[in-house]
Design an enzyme around this catalytic site. Structure first.
Site, PDB file in Angstrom:
ATOM      1  N   LYS A  22      71.561  59.061 -17.000  1.00 43.12           N
ATOM      2  CA  LYS A  22      72.135  57.741 -16.947  1.00 43.12           C
ATOM      3  C   LYS A  22      73.452  57.976 -16.200  1.00 43.12           C
ATOM      4  O   LYS A  22      73.713  56.829 -15.235  1.00 43.12           O
ATOM      5  CB  LYS A  22      71.944  56.755 -18.410  1.00 43.12           C
ATOM      6  CG  LYS A  22      72.254  55.939 -17.448  1.00 43.12           C
ATOM      7  CD  LYS A  22      71.940  54.978 -19.385  1.00 43.12           C
ATOM      8  CE  LYS A  22      70.551  54.958 -19.387  1.00 43.12           C
ATOM      9  NZ  LYS A  22      70.526  54.152 -21.168  1.00 43.12           N
ATOM     10  N   ARG A  91      75.776  52.356 -25.080  1.00 37.72           N
ATOM     11  CA  ARG A  91      74.103  53.202 -24.570  1.00 37.72           C
ATOM     12  C   ARG A  91      74.089  55.052 -24.383  1.00 37.72           C
ATOM     13  O   ARG A  91      75.227  55.160 -23.441  1.00 37.72           O
ATOM     14  CB  ARG A  91      73.226  52.202 -22.965  1.00 37.72           C
ATOM     15  CG  ARG A  91      73.927  50.866 -23.104  1.00 37.72           C
ATOM     16  CD  ARG A  91      73.780  50.035 -21.501  1.00 37.72           C
ATOM     17  NE  ARG A  91      71.936  50.816 -21.318  1.00 37.72           N
ATOM     18  CZ  ARG A  91      71.187  50.296 -20.553  1.00 37.72           C
ATOM     19  NH1 ARG A  91      72.068  50.346 -19.150  1.00 37.72           N
ATOM     20  NH2 ARG A  91      69.485  50.047 -19.890  1.00 37.72           N
ATOM     21  N   GLY A 100      63.985  54.969 -24.663  1.00 37.52           N
ATOM     22  CA  GLY A 100      63.986  54.235 -26.506  1.00 37.52           C
ATOM     23  C   GLY A 100      64.400  55.822 -28.066  1.00 37.52           C
ATOM     24  O   GLY A 100      63.585  54.614 -28.978  1.00 37.52           O
ATOM     25  N   MET A 102      66.890  56.920 -28.559  1.00 34.49           N
ATOM     26  CA  MET A 102      68.289  56.885 -28.616  1.00 34.49           C
ATOM     27  C   MET A 102      68.989  55.762 -28.572  1.00 34.49           C
ATOM     28  O   MET A 102      67.511  54.311 -28.461  1.00 34.49           O
ATOM     29  CB  MET A 102      69.054  58.058 -27.638  1.00 34.49           C
ATOM     30  CG  MET A 102      68.897  59.128 -28.654  1.00 34.49           C
ATOM     31  SD  MET A 102      69.852  60.422 -27.475  1.00 34.49           S
ATOM     32  CE  MET A 102      69.155  61.070 -26.180  1.00 34.49           C
ATOM     33  N   ARG A 333      67.149  56.414 -11.970  1.00 36.91           N
ATOM     34  CA  ARG A 333      66.442  57.297 -11.727  1.00 36.91           C
ATOM     35  C   ARG A 333      65.316  57.983 -11.069  1.00 36.91           C
ATOM     36  O   ARG A 333      65.006  56.939 -11.071  1.00 36.91           O
ATOM     37  CB  ARG A 333      66.478  57.632 -14.043  1.00 36.91           C
ATOM     38  CG  ARG A 333      65.251  56.933 -14.275  1.00 36.91           C
ATOM     39  CD  ARG A 333      65.388  56.891 -15.857  1.00 36.91           C
ATOM     40  NE  ARG A 333      64.114  55.592 -16.906  1.00 36.91           N
ATOM     41  CZ  ARG A 333      64.410  55.653 -17.399  1.00 36.91           C
ATOM     42  NH1 ARG A 333      64.947  56.144 -18.317  1.00 36.91           N
ATOM     43  NH2 ARG A 333      63.416  54.540 -17.786  1.00 36.91           N
ATOM     44  N   HIS A 449      58.147  49.998 -23.815  1.00 34.75           N
ATOM     45  CA  HIS A 449      58.144  51.055 -24.535  1.00 34.75           C
ATOM     46  C   HIS A 449      56.507  52.243 -23.940  1.00 34.75           C
ATOM     47  O   HIS A 449      57.069  53.538 -23.480  1.00 34.75           O
ATOM     48  CB  HIS A 449      58.345  51.082 -25.503  1.00 34.75           C
ATOM     49  CG  HIS A 449      58.951  52.473 -26.494  1.00 34.75           C
ATOM     50  ND1 HIS A 449      58.020  52.657 -26.996  1.00 34.75           N
ATOM     51  CD2 HIS A 449      59.488  53.544 -26.643  1.00 34.75           C
ATOM     52  CE1 HIS A 449      57.570  53.528 -28.081  1.00 34.75           C
ATOM     53  NE2 HIS A 449      59.365  53.990 -27.621  1.00 34.75           N
ATOM     54  N   SER A 767      47.407  96.705 -19.008  1.00 34.92           N
ATOM     55  CA  SER A 767      47.049  94.962 -18.996  1.00 34.92           C
ATOM     56  C   SER A 767      47.726  94.351 -20.537  1.00 34.92           C
ATOM     57  O   SER A 767      46.983  95.357 -21.225  1.00 34.92           O
ATOM     58  CB  SER A 767      45.868  94.415 -18.739  1.00 34.92           C
ATOM     59  OG  SER A 767      45.729  93.063 -18.813  1.00 34.92           O
ATOM     60  N   CYS A 835      46.340  89.534 -20.249  1.00 32.94           N
ATOM     61  CA  CYS A 835      45.619  88.694 -20.088  1.00 32.94           C
ATOM     62  C   CYS A 835      45.451  88.298 -21.425  1.00 32.94           C
ATOM     63  O   CYS A 835      43.791  87.472 -22.006  1.00 32.94           O
ATOM     64  CB  CYS A 835      44.103  89.738 -19.797  1.00 32.94           C
ATOM     65  SG  CYS A 835      43.897  91.616 -20.826  1.00 32.94           S
ATOM     66  N   TYR A 855      49.604  90.441 -11.762  1.00 34.54           N
ATOM     67  CA  TYR A 855      48.144  89.234 -12.234  1.00 34.54           C
ATOM     68  C   TYR A 855      48.773  88.951 -13.266  1.00 34.54           C
ATOM     69  O   TYR A 855      49.547  89.417 -14.536  1.00 34.54           O
ATOM     70  CB  TYR A 855      46.986  89.674 -11.429  1.00 34.54           C
ATOM     71  CG  TYR A 855      46.327  90.917 -12.427  1.00 34.54           C
ATOM     72  CD1 TYR A 855      45.977  90.466 -13.422  1.00 34.54           C
ATOM     73  CD2 TYR A 855      46.390  92.196 -12.305  1.00 34.54           C
ATOM     74  CE1 TYR A 855      46.027  91.358 -14.234  1.00 34.54           C
ATOM     75  CE2 TYR A 855      46.362  92.939 -13.025  1.00 34.54           C
ATOM     76  CZ  TYR A 855      44.752  92.688 -14.525  1.00 34.54           C
ATOM     77  OH  TYR A 855      44.761  93.472 -15.590  1.00 34.54           O
TER      78      TYR A 855
END
Length: 883
Positions: A22, A91, A100, A102, A333, A449, A767, A835, A855
């Site tokens: 902010k 703020r 919302g 804080m 923002r 909100h 693997s 894997c 991979y």
């Protein structure tokens, strides 16, 4: 000395770590010459010091005083000045948006004297002044003093009756101020502080403290935001949207955060402060209505929106206030958006020349792609629509209606799907929003909100369904036509259309899944965007993506989803069902002849399995792991069998000779911890001919399918000698069949990782089986502990996320790096893959790229996610290399 306070003119958007999102963006807008009220930011460093030491840093008070004096000079009035007061807001503002979670306190500086000066500023508007004063006491009492907000809201509701807030006159509001002061006196055992400097000092500390409020901690955990960042505090000269109908407040988006479509999106509320819009207490009007109410401010706002979107090169979320016809920008923002909007906006910005395709790929995530693959409601199914609200966050959600967050958490903990129904949500509802499949509110708009938080979490949400009369106390709501829905009744909500249905609506595949399946989905903007970004990610990535697949059907689907081979074919899955009897015969064989008979019965079945998989993969590599089950999975339960035989011996039941034979074998093979017992390579060494049978079946299948590329993986190797013994036999079988195949091993124990240099001398590939490697490194069984104490570990911050969900880089990851480095040092052409299920986790894919693996392998449904994240990992690497 450290500098803890920055004027808006001193900062910029690149200082988010220091000034929070902010503060950095307020500074950026100030530097762009946009109409931002003057103010200054207390840094996140000050917050971190306060949280660590329990007091504010030395010198912070003097710095704040100097900046406040500069602000007072700029505004021409002083904080708390009785005849012409300066008021400020205090703020929060962390680096990452936490809507919302804080605290904020508006109208700091009002007291019994300055309230009259505020009325004078507003041309004698007594109502506005007393409304601002009651708001201060209400917010201060709840936020700073920790008083339950229901005390204030109950008093307000009692005064209003059936009226709106705006219908209360100055006298009534003045009386409400006295009522609120009494609540403070009674609940906090103190007088409401009249000194404006004390109000500001306490409000700053409350914002710092709110960083560690339970809801903020929960939100950070959900969004994987680091806990040590702290929040900045922004102290800003107040501008007022509650001065009358020529004033108001709103939230705007530079394009639709739900779909990505360009246009005018947002909410506006006349004669209100910003909290009224965000809280959803009063239903807003569409932003377009502002053109009729105040065309000059509307036109200026559109110009500013275009400026910000071009400057940030992204969707911007904007908060603004109009004070008596004057437009002020309170925040901007980069806006939260749905998964669908993220993909569409990224490609739109490319087409507008604002970003490159490389940047576009980094603007979307694998988690967002996974959300796009969730099912949607069947358009052709019979549905009973009972209401329609705003399509705040898309998706199809079905569950039992619940009316409190506590109930949502309770039922979800039992494995039940729930829809959280509220009039409006507030930050204290976060736990219920996380637990629920979807959120439904009767109040609030697309910037409320509920909408903002749901979009950020990817939760289905319908807001502002005004037709619903919600009774939280009665745990029910009524809809038009006399429909009553009570707690426990099943609802279906469509976050893409805003529709609410009674009962369960069937779901079908999303168009994105149909696209990956190769089906014709027509001219769909979202699918086109996904296709463009996936193609670019594939062109960019270095990691290959394979599939964990055990059947021809899974293998075929994996190929359609873009798999470049199979990284894990688990042969033990081929022995279930009717074949389990053959394995049982093998285990119970009393001699070589019986054992060979069982192996001969299994071999043609295995060969047919492998042929089907080789054909489905059509020349792509297939890594086949030789059988790796704990033996108990193929034998009857010891307790069950013991009871049956015991009852028979007591004359109370029947048991066959086979039952007694099985019991003796089960007792002989019984293990206290089967996962660490006779399994993997040990099984192949202890049961002669088992691995040889599998290798022969692989070789025969490979000869039968032109282009087949088998890779044989020896499971659970701990010592190189184990691998050498099996490898020698397997190599001889392959050579006799004239089949060329790599032979490697699965690294799934810490010792195998730490002796990887030795193991690599006998293995052509590694693997990493990260499921077992994680269990053995941490020393706990996934099956036993996740439900037992993981939630507590997450609460305590021992885990940021389950190590079975995202690879533990510090422990398991270090073992992987050691094995990769030492293995390649011994064998430079060693092929490396992963894997475990981590192979489809976005953060783990980035780790595998950084560690130099060739991979990742994951379940078919997660292959698109891994492909996208592999591309993003490569682009992130390229970006860091050029800095």
């Amino acid at each position: 000395m450290a500098k803890y306070v920055y004027d808006f003119t001193e900062g910029n958007r690149n200082l988010k770590d220091l000034l929070g999102g902010k503060g950095a963006n307020l500074a950026e807008m100030t530097n762009l010459g946009l109409p931002v009220p003057p103010g200054f930011t207390i840094t996140t460093e000050a917050c971190r010091y306060y949280l660590a030491e329990g007091k504010v840093p030395d010198g912070l008070g003097d710095e704040v005083d100097r900046h406040l004096e500069a602000l007072e000079r700029a505004m021409g009035r002083k904080l708390g000045q009785t005849d012409d007061p300066l008021l400020v807001s205090v703020r929060s503002g962390a680096k990452f948006s936490m809507p919302g979670m804080m605290e904020t306190v508006l109208n700091i500086g009002l007291n019994d004297e300055s309230v009259h000066g505020l009325a004078k500023q507003a041309g004698g508007n007594e109502r506005f002044a007393w409304d601002s004063y009651r708001r201060l006491i209400q917010m201060f009492g709840k936020t700073v003093l920790g008083i339950d907000g229901e005390h204030f809201e109950g008093a307000l509701e009692a005064l209003k009756g059936d009226r709106q807030d705006t219908d209360l006159d100055a006298g009534e509001l003045q009386g409400l101020v006295e009522t609120f002061k009494g609540i403070v006196r009674e609940q906090a055992d103190m007088e409401f502080p009249a000194d404006p400097r004390e109000q500001m000092r306490l409000a700053v500390k409350a914002v710092f403290d709110s960083w560690n409020a339970p809801r903020a901690i929960l939100y950070r955990r959900q969004e994987r935001i680091p806990a040590d960042l702290g929040t900045a505090v922004n102290i800003v000269a107040m501008v007022f949207g509650n001065c009358g109908n020529d004033s108001g407040t709103g939230v705007a988006f530079t394009r639709d955060p739900g779909s990505g479509q360009q246009g005018i999106y947002g909410d506006y509320l006349q004669n209100a402060q910003g909290e009224d819009v965000v809280a959803g207490i009063r239903n807003t009007m569409p932003l377009q209505d502002l053109e009729r109410i105040d065309k000059r401010s509307y036109d200026e706002l559109l110009e500013i929106m275009a400026t910000l979107e071009n400057h940030y090169r992204d969707l911007c979320d904007i908060e603004f206030t109009i004070e008596r016809g004057k437009l002020w920008m309170l925040q901007t923002r980069v806006g939260k958006r749905t998964a669908a909007a993220a993909f569409c906006i990224a490609t739109q910005l490319v087409d507008q020349g604002l970003i490159t395709m490389d940047e576009a790929v980094t603007r979307v995530t694998g988690d967002q792609l996974a959300k796009l693959m969730f099912p949607r409601f069947d358009a052709d199914a019979d549905k009973r629509r009972i209401a329609k609200g705003m399509n705040a966050s898309p998706g199809a959600a079905v569950g039992k209606a619940v009316f409190s967050s506590e109930r949502a958490v309770e039922l979800a903990g039992r494995g039940e799907d729930v829809i959280l129904v509220r009039r409006e949500t507030n930050p204290d509802d976060l736990s219920g929003m996380i637990a629920a499949r979807g959120i439904l509110t009767s109040r609030g708009g697309k910037t409320s909100h509920a909408a903002v938080v749901a979009r950020g979490m990817g939760k289905t949400c319908v807001c502002g369904a005004e037709e619903l009369e919600v009774s939280i106390e009665g745990k029910r709501f009524t809809a038009p036509g006399g429909v009553t829905v009570s707690e426990g009744d099943v609802l279906s909500i469509d976050g893409s259309t805003g529709e609410v249905f009674l009962g369960e609506v069937p779901v079908v595949d999303s168009p994105v899944v149909e696209y990956f399946e190769g089906k014709d989905v027509g001219d769909d903007d979202l699918v086109r965007a996904v296709d463009r970004l996936m193609r670019h990610a594939d062109e960019t990535r270095g990691l290959q993506v394979r599939a964990n697949a055990d059947t021809p059907e899974d293998a075929a689907r994996a190929r359609r989803f873009g798999a470049q081979g199979i990284g894990l074919c688990r042969t033990e899955h081929m022995f279930l069902g009717e074949r389990r009897k053959l394995v049982e015969d093998l285990v119970l064989a009393s001699g070589e002849e019986e054992r060979q008979r069982a192996l001969d019965a299994l071999e043609p079945l295995q060969r047919a399995d492998f042929e089907g998989i080789f054909r489905a993969m059509d020349g792509l590599p297939v890594t086949i792991r030789l059988i790796d089950p704990p033996l108990h999975e193929f034998l009857p339960d010891l307790t069950e069998l013991s009871v049956r035989v015991a009852l028979a011996d007591a004359g109370a039941g029947e048991a066959t000779d086979k039952d007694r034979e099985l019991l003796a074998a089960v007792k002989r093979l019984h293990e206290q911890n089967p996962m660490l017992g006779l399994r993997g390579v040990r099984l192949g060494l202890v049961i002669p001919g088992l691995f040889a049978m599998q290798v022969r079946a692989i070789a025969q299948a490979a000869r039968a399918v032109p282009g087949a590329r088998p890779e044989i993986m020896i499971p659970l190797t701990v010592a190189v000698q184990e691998l050498e013994a099996v490898r020698e036999e397997a190599a001889a079988i392959l050579a006799e069949a004239g089949v060329d195949a790599l032979i490697g091993t699965m690294i799934e124990t810490p010792r195998a990782a730490l002796t990887a240099g030795q193991v690599a001398e006998a293995a052509q590939f590694f693997s990493f089986g990260t499921n077992d490697l994680t269990q053995m490194t941490w020393g706990f069984s996934r099956d036993d502990v996740e439900a037992a104490f993981f939630s507590r570990y997450l609460e305590l911050g021992i885990f940021g996320v389950s190590p079975f969900e995202t690879l533990d880089r510090d422990g398991v990851g270090r073992l992987v790096r050691i094995a990769a480095d030492e293995g390649r040092a011994a064998r430079p052409d060693l092929k490396l893959g992963i894997c475990g299920e981590h192979g489809g986790d976005p953060d783990s894919v980035h780790f595998c790229h950084e560690a130099g693996l060739d991979y990742v392998s994951c379940s078919p449904f997660r292959i698109p996610v891994a492909r996208l994240e592999a591309g993003r990992a490569a682009l992130s690497q390229n970006d860091s290399d050029t800095r």
